[in-house]
Design a protein around this motif. Structure first.
Motif, PDB file in Angstrom:
ATOM      1  N   ASP A 120      13.309   7.114  22.284  1.00 39.38           N
ATOM      2  CA  ASP A 120      13.849   6.902  23.643  1.00 39.38           C
ATOM      3  C   ASP A 120      12.744   7.020  24.683  1.00 39.38           C
ATOM      4  OD1 ASP A 120      16.392   6.404  22.924  1.00 39.38           O
ATOM      5  OD2 ASP A 120      17.150   8.449  23.286  1.00 39.38           O
ATOM      6  N   PHE A 121      11.907   8.066  24.494  1.00 41.60           N
ATOM      7  CA  PHE A 121      10.795   8.269  25.432  1.00 41.60           C
ATOM      8  C   PHE A 121       9.826   7.075  25.380  1.00 41.60           C
ATOM      9  CE2 PHE A 121       6.262   9.556  25.044  1.00 41.60           C
ATOM     10  CZ  PHE A 121       5.980   9.642  26.399  1.00 41.60           C
ATOM     11  N   LEU A 122       9.504   6.650  24.170  1.00 45.54           N
ATOM     12  CA  LEU A 122       8.539   5.546  24.023  1.00 45.54           C
ATOM     13  C   LEU A 122       9.070   4.260  24.631  1.00 45.54           C
ATOM     14  CD1 LEU A 122       7.358   6.164  20.343  1.00 45.54           C
ATOM     15  CD2 LEU A 122       6.033   6.551  22.405  1.00 45.54           C
ATOM     16  N   ARG A 123      10.309   3.986  24.424  1.00 51.10           N
ATOM     17  CA  ARG A 123      10.875   2.701  24.871  1.00 51.10           C
ATOM     18  C   ARG A 123      11.042   2.629  26.391  1.00 51.10           C
ATOM     19  NH1 ARG A 123      14.864   2.626  19.717  1.00 51.10           N
ATOM     20  NH2 ARG A 123      13.386   1.681  18.266  1.00 51.10           N
ATOM     21  N   ARG A 124      10.857   3.771  27.025  1.00 47.09           N
ATOM     22  CA  ARG A 124      10.891   3.736  28.503  1.00 47.09           C
ATOM     23  C   ARG A 124       9.569   3.229  29.073  1.00 47.09           C
ATOM     24  NH1 ARG A 124      14.001   8.575  28.104  1.00 47.09           N
ATOM     25  NH2 ARG A 124      12.170   9.878  28.442  1.00 47.09           N
ATOM     26  N   THR A 125       8.548   3.150  28.204  1.00 47.50           N
ATOM     27  CA  THR A 125       7.235   2.659  28.671  1.00 47.50           C
ATOM     28  C   THR A 125       7.239   1.130  28.660  1.00 47.50           C
ATOM     29  OG1 THR A 125       6.225   4.580  27.635  1.00 47.50           O
ATOM     30  CG2 THR A 125       4.744   2.786  28.265  1.00 47.50           C
ATOM     31  N   PRO A 126       6.946   0.497  29.800  1.00 51.17           N
ATOM     32  CA  PRO A 126       6.939  -0.971  29.828  1.00 51.17           C
ATOM     33  C   PRO A 126       5.870  -1.538  28.886  1.00 51.17           C
ATOM     34  CG  PRO A 126       6.794  -0.041  32.048  1.00 51.17           C
ATOM     35  CD  PRO A 126       6.633   1.079  31.104  1.00 51.17           C
ATOM     36  N   GLY A 127       6.204  -2.645  28.229  1.00 51.82           N
ATOM     37  CA  GLY A 127       5.246  -3.339  27.346  1.00 51.82           C
ATOM     38  C   GLY A 127       5.050  -2.639  26.013  1.00 51.82           C
ATOM     39  N   LEU A 128       5.908  -1.659  25.692  1.00 48.35           N
ATOM     40  CA  LEU A 128       5.748  -0.916  24.433  1.00 48.35           C
ATOM     41  C   LEU A 128       7.011  -1.111  23.575  1.00 48.35           C
ATOM     42  CD1 LEU A 128       4.337   2.660  24.100  1.00 48.35           C
ATOM     43  CD2 LEU A 128       6.435   2.049  22.934  1.00 48.35           C
ATOM     44  N   ARG A 129       6.781  -1.460  22.324  1.00 43.74           N
ATOM     45  CA  ARG A 129       7.896  -1.582  21.369  1.00 43.74           C
ATOM     46  C   ARG A 129       7.623  -0.623  20.221  1.00 43.74           C
ATOM     47  NH1 ARG A 129       6.852  -7.449  20.181  1.00 43.74           N
ATOM     48  NH2 ARG A 129       4.899  -6.821  21.126  1.00 43.74           N
ATOM     49  N   ALA A 130       8.660   0.096  19.780  1.00 41.20           N
ATOM     50  CA  ALA A 130       8.452   1.097  18.731  1.00 41.20           C
ATOM     51  C   ALA A 130       9.550   0.999  17.683  1.00 41.20           C
ATOM     52  CB  ALA A 130       8.445   2.488  19.352  1.00 41.20           C
ATOM     53  N   SER A 131       9.183   1.371  16.475  1.00 40.36           N
ATOM     54  CA  SER A 131      10.164   1.343  15.398  1.00 40.36           C
ATOM     55  C   SER A 131       9.894   2.511  14.454  1.00 40.36           C
ATOM     56  CB  SER A 131      10.068   0.011  14.641  1.00 40.36           C
ATOM     57  OG  SER A 131      10.953   0.014  13.544  1.00 40.36           O
ATOM     58  N   ALA A 132      10.987   3.128  13.984  1.00 41.01           N
ATOM     59  CA  ALA A 132      10.862   4.267  13.071  1.00 41.01           C
ATOM     60  C   ALA A 132      10.784   3.768  11.637  1.00 41.01           C
ATOM     61  CB  ALA A 132      12.065   5.173  13.241  1.00 41.01           C
ATOM     62  N   VAL A 133       9.944   4.441  10.849  1.00 37.86           N
ATOM     63  CA  VAL A 133       9.771   4.052   9.445  1.00 37.86           C
ATOM     64  C   VAL A 133       9.757   5.325   8.595  1.00 37.86           C
ATOM     65  CG1 VAL A 133       8.168   3.030   7.758  1.00 37.86           C
ATOM     66  CG2 VAL A 133       8.424   1.983  10.022  1.00 37.86           C
ATOM     67  N   LEU A 134      10.447   5.265   7.488  1.00 35.12           N
ATOM     68  CA  LEU A 134      10.305   6.334   6.501  1.00 35.12           C
ATOM     69  C   LEU A 134       9.790   5.671   5.227  1.00 35.12           C
ATOM     70  CD1 LEU A 134      10.635   9.259   5.547  1.00 35.12           C
ATOM     71  CD2 LEU A 134      12.970   8.670   4.839  1.00 35.12           C
ATOM     72  N   SER A 135       8.602   6.034   4.838  1.00 35.34           N
ATOM     73  CA  SER A 135       8.017   5.408   3.657  1.00 35.34           C
ATOM     74  C   SER A 135       7.813   6.441   2.561  1.00 35.34           C
ATOM     75  CB  SER A 135       6.694   4.731   4.006  1.00 35.34           C
ATOM     76  OG  SER A 135       5.796   5.698   4.492  1.00 35.34           O
ATOM     77  N   GLY A 136       7.856   5.966   1.370  1.00 40.69           N
ATOM     78  CA  GLY A 136       7.621   6.847   0.237  1.00 40.69           C
ATOM     79  C   GLY A 136       7.347   6.033  -1.009  1.00 40.69           C
ATOM     80  N   GLN A 137       6.992   6.732  -2.064  1.00 44.22           N
ATOM     81  CA  GLN A 137       6.700   6.029  -3.319  1.00 44.22           C
ATOM     82  C   GLN A 137       7.969   5.913  -4.154  1.00 44.22           C
ATOM     83  OE1 GLN A 137       3.651   4.627  -4.204  1.00 44.22           O
ATOM     84  NE2 GLN A 137       3.384   5.050  -2.014  1.00 44.22           N
ATOM     85  N   ALA A 138       8.022   4.857  -4.934  1.00 45.02           N
ATOM     86  CA  ALA A 138       9.199   4.642  -5.792  1.00 45.02           C
ATOM     87  C   ALA A 138       8.774   3.832  -7.013  1.00 45.02           C
ATOM     88  CB  ALA A 138      10.295   3.917  -5.019  1.00 45.02           C
ATOM     89  N   LEU A 139       9.686   3.745  -7.950  1.00 49.61           N
ATOM     90  CA  LEU A 139       9.412   2.971  -9.159  1.00 49.61           C
ATOM     91  C   LEU A 139      10.445   1.855  -9.250  1.00 49.61           C
ATOM     92  CD1 LEU A 139       7.481   3.109 -11.692  1.00 49.61           C
ATOM     93  CD2 LEU A 139       9.445   4.103 -12.895  1.00 49.61           C
ATOM     94  N   ALA A 140       9.964   0.629  -9.322  1.00 50.53           N
ATOM     95  CA  ALA A 140      10.876  -0.513  -9.436  1.00 50.53           C
ATOM     96  C   ALA A 140      10.979  -0.909 -10.914  1.00 50.53           C
ATOM     97  CB  ALA A 140      10.348  -1.669  -8.606  1.00 50.53           C
ATOM     98  N   SER A 141      12.204  -1.144 -11.392  1.00 47.22           N
ATOM     99  CA  SER A 141      12.404  -1.512 -12.807  1.00 47.22           C
ATOM    100  C   SER A 141      13.281  -2.741 -12.898  1.00 47.22           C
ATOM    101  CB  SER A 141      13.081  -0.374 -13.567  1.00 47.22           C
ATOM    102  OG  SER A 141      12.386   0.837 -13.371  1.00 47.22           O
ATOM    103  N   PHE A 142      12.876  -3.651 -13.754  1.00 46.01           N
ATOM    104  CA  PHE A 142      13.694  -4.842 -13.976  1.00 46.01           C
ATOM    105  C   PHE A 142      13.324  -5.422 -15.351  1.00 46.01           C
ATOM    106  CE2 PHE A 142      14.427  -9.467 -13.696  1.00 46.01           C
ATOM    107  CZ  PHE A 142      15.779  -9.469 -13.370  1.00 46.01           C
ATOM    108  N   ALA A 143      14.303  -5.646 -16.107  1.00 48.73           N
ATOM    109  CA  ALA A 143      14.146  -6.284 -17.416  1.00 48.73           C
ATOM    110  C   ALA A 143      13.054  -5.602 -18.250  1.00 48.73           C
ATOM    111  CB  ALA A 143      13.826  -7.758 -17.251  1.00 48.73           C
ATOM    112  N   GLY A 144      13.073  -4.281 -18.193  1.00 51.45           N
ATOM    113  CA  GLY A 144      12.114  -3.524 -19.005  1.00 51.45           C
ATOM    114  C   GLY A 144      10.734  -3.402 -18.412  1.00 51.45           C
ATOM    115  N   LYS A 145      10.550  -3.966 -17.222  1.00 52.67           N
ATOM    116  CA  LYS A 145       9.235  -3.861 -16.567  1.00 52.67           C
ATOM    117  C   LYS A 145       9.338  -2.844 -15.438  1.00 52.67           C
ATOM    118  CE  LYS A 145       8.005  -8.670 -17.411  1.00 52.67           C
ATOM    119  NZ  LYS A 145       7.960  -9.978 -16.815  1.00 52.67           N
ATOM    120  N   ASP A 146       8.341  -1.973 -15.329  1.00 56.14           N
ATOM    121  CA  ASP A 146       8.308  -0.981 -14.260  1.00 56.14           C
ATOM    122  C   ASP A 146       7.053  -1.183 -13.417  1.00 56.14           C
ATOM    123  OD1 ASP A 146      10.582   0.257 -15.286  1.00 56.14           O
ATOM    124  OD2 ASP A 146       9.357   1.396 -16.733  1.00 56.14           O
ATOM    125  N   ARG A 147       7.216  -1.001 -12.120  1.00 53.01           N
ATOM    126  CA  ARG A 147       6.033  -1.063 -11.239  1.00 53.01           C
ATOM    127  C   ARG A 147       6.198  -0.046 -10.109  1.00 53.01           C
ATOM    128  NH1 ARG A 147       2.291  -4.842 -12.023  1.00 53.01           N
ATOM    129  NH2 ARG A 147       1.268  -4.224 -10.095  1.00 53.01           N
TER     130      ARG A 147
END
Lengths: 224, 415
Positions: free
Chosen positions: B104-131
């Motif tokens: 909210d504070f950031l978006r009050r600043t003109p010319g500024l766009r902000a977005s929240a991100v939560l990142s983390g590690q994960a394991l993707a699996s499909f058809a016996g393949k993992d990455r």
């Protein structure tokens, strides 16, 4: 006629371990319409006197008056301006600029003066060359001209800005007798027909005899 | 007057055609090399910066502090002389707390766009393949405003993450390596042990193989749940209308929110200084070519001055001033510089066009790359200006010598 150039007790000394006096206590006045021959043995200071009169060199002592004005306070710029407007030089070797045609050589002082437009400058150069019998030679380069023709081009160039004083340093020195006589007539006419003050350094006794006055210089001193 | 000086200068040069052409060639080659190499280096520099600025956040707020926070006991007794041993430290849950208020504070600043991100590690699996992949929890509509990812979508849409919370957007390289296609269900296991199945609703292709093979975008709420960090995020990414203001803006934000706030300039400091050093080396090398050319000009004008002593004397006797003579020989340098510039810029343009056609594949990129060439006016002005400066400096010394010629000395020797 009005005074063109006056030297008052002019001395020119080269300083060094052994000082050399080129001109010593020279006083000389030349009026308009007068042709003065400067004679003397080689190395006597004739050319040095001419360079002092032409403001190419500065006196160590004494004063040079040009057209009634004392040149003692002149700097390099004022001396150049005075040469451009009031003095014409003719040398033994014609000293034409080899990259320019006869006409262009004559145009150079006028172009530097900047008083006329291009067409006028070219027309004046043609008239000057025509007056010296070089109408047909104006587009030739210096290498295509004979010695006499080149010297007459040099005279035309000296007259380009209509100077009141013409200084000629052995103008016939490198010419054959016919060419020499032509140049002599031309130089004398500058004084007698055009009213200019003319100083001619010459070794030629015939040429000197035709001048209005002879000044003999020996060891830098004008002889009485 | 200038016309007369240029005319005399040109005649002098034309009279020494062979020497003049050699010195002219030096300038032509110098300008063309200077222009093409400078344009290539500047082009690549701008390309790198463009990628840094365009493809990455201008500012990143991280769930970390620039200076570690003190434990409560140390805060309570800052000047304590007695050391308390075996104090149990307070364990903090990682993440940015109160991120909604920060946004909210950031978006009050003109010319500024902000977005929240939560990142983390994960394991993707499909058809016996993992990455192993990086999982990005985002609010699609917000993230699209601070990222260029939308531009790289090749199938589906990022916005569908909002309508379909069980959707996932992955890179086409990951899809290729795991034989996935649109609509397939991909099992994702997080580091907390939670496993969920996501439907592929979009594919992107950025051209950077590590990114295309290792990143996946999922709705923020899903990632918060999977990583067991409800209402937490670990990054706020910010885009500014003016990327150059990132450093000052980051300092302002950090002062307010206290979390470590990194501008793109700070993040890329090593790269920026490497680019600056590279520029210095490049300009030194191409400048040396022009220095060699300047020696050529010096040589030809010095020769003319030596040969034209008599002409200088007669011009002075005619009434030309010493500065006219100096100008005449400076004009020779200017002429060689100007004509050399015209042909050098022509040749340089040809070289630049040729360099643009060279294509290659850089490690880590799946796309064919071309050399980035900077065609800005600045390059031409710089190359032309340096060449003219070199030519004028080269002409200056002989011109000064010519101006000092004493006509009487020459005439005495010549008559």
């Amino acid at each position: 006629m009005a005074e063109a150039i006056r030297l008052e007790h002019v001395t020119r000394r080269l300083e060094g371990e052994v000082p050399v006096t080129l001109v010593s206590d020279a006083s000389l006045r030349i009026d308009g319409g007068e042709c003065v021959a400067i004679t003397g043995p080689s190395g006597s200071g004739k050319s040095s006197l001419l360079y002092l009169m032409g403001l190419l060199d500065l006196p160590s002592e004494g004063r040079v008056w040009l057209g009634g004005a004392d040149t003692a306070g002149y700097g390099e710029v004022e001396r150049s301006e005075a040469r451009l407007r009031t003095i014409g030089f003719v040398f033994q070797s014609h000293f034409l600029l080899p990259e320019f045609s006869a006409c262009e050589n004559v145009m150079l002082p006028m172009r530097r003066l900047g008083a006329y437009d291009d067409a006028t400058i070219r027309e004046r150069a043609r008239v000057l060359l025509g007056g010296l019998g070089l109408e047909d030679q104006r587009d030739k380069g210096p290498r295509q001209l004979s010695g006499g023709q080149s010297q007459r081009v040099a005279i035309a160039r000296a007259l380009a800005n209509d100077p009141m004083l013409v200084l000629a340093d052995e103008p016939t020195g490198n010419l054959d007798s016919v060419a020499s006589r032509n140049v002599q007539r031309t130089v004398l006419a500058l004084a007698h027909e055009q009213g200019r003050a003319v100083a001619v350094v010459t070794h030629d006794p015939d040429f000197a005899a035709q001048a209005d006055r002879r000044v003999r210089i020996v060891d830098g001193r004008i002889q009485p | 007057m200038i016309r007369l000086l240029v005319d005399v200068a040109a005649r002098h040069l034309l009279a020494r055609r062979r020497q003049s052409i050699v010195s002219l060639l030096g300038v032509v080659l110098g300008v063309s090399f200077f222009l093409s190499i400078s344009a290539m280096m500047r082009g690549s520099e701008q390309d790198i910066i463009h990628r840094l600025v365009d493809n990455a956040p201008h500012i990143t707020i991280e769930d970390d502090y620039r200076n570690p926070t003190l434990q409560p006991v140390s805060q309570l007794f800052p000047d304590a002389a007695v050391q308390l041993r075996h104090v149990v430290p307070q364990t903090e849950t990682r993440g940015i707390r109160g991120y909604a208020q920060i946004l909210d504070f950031l978006r009050r600043t003109p010319g500024l766009r902000a977005s929240a991100v939560l990142s983390g590690q994960a394991l993707a699996s499909f058809a016996g393949k993992d990455r192993a992949i990086g999982l990005y929890g985002i609010v699609a509509s917000e993230y699209a405003q601070v990222s260029t990812i939308r531009r790289y979508m090749v199938r589906g849409s990022l916005d569908e993450l909002e309508a379909n919370p069980n959707g996932i957007v992955i890179g086409d390289e990951l899809a290729r390596r795991m034989s996935l296609s649109m609509g397939d269900n991909l099992r994702i296991a997080s580091t907390t042990g939670q496993v969920r199945t996501f439907k592929i609703i979009g594919l992107f292709h950025t051209g950077r193989s590590d990114f295309d093979a290792g990143q996946a975008f999922v709705a923020l709420k899903r990632v918060q749940s999977m990583l067991d960090r409800p209402n937490r995020i670990n990054t706020i990414v910010i885009k500014l209308a003016d990327p150059n203001a990132a450093r000052t803006e980051a300092a302002r934000i950090e002062q307010r929110v206290r979390y470590k706030t990194v501008s793109w300039q700070e993040r890329s400091e090593d790269l920026m200084s490497a680019l600056a050093i590279r520029s210095v080396i490049m300009y030194a090398v191409v400048g040396a070519v022009l220095v060699v050319a300047a020696f050529g000009i010096y040589n030809v004008i010095s020769t003319v001055v030596l040969e034209k002593q008599r002409d200088i004397a007669i011009l002075r006797a005619m009434g030309f001033q010493a500065r006219d003579i100096e100008g005449m020989f400076l004009a020779q340098g200017a002429l060689i510089g100007a004509v050399g510039n015209v042909f050098g810029i022509g040749l340089g343009c040809g070289l630049m066009a040729g360099l643009m056609r060279i294509h290659f594949r850089v490690p880590g990129s799946t796309d064919v790359n071309y050399l980035a060439i900077d065609w800005s006016l600045f390059q031409f002005v710089l190359a032309g200006g340096v060449a003219m400066l070199a030519a004028m400096i080269a002409a200056y010394l002989p011109a000064r010598r010519a101006a000092k010629v004493e006509p009487v000395d020459v005439l005495r020797g010549g008559t």
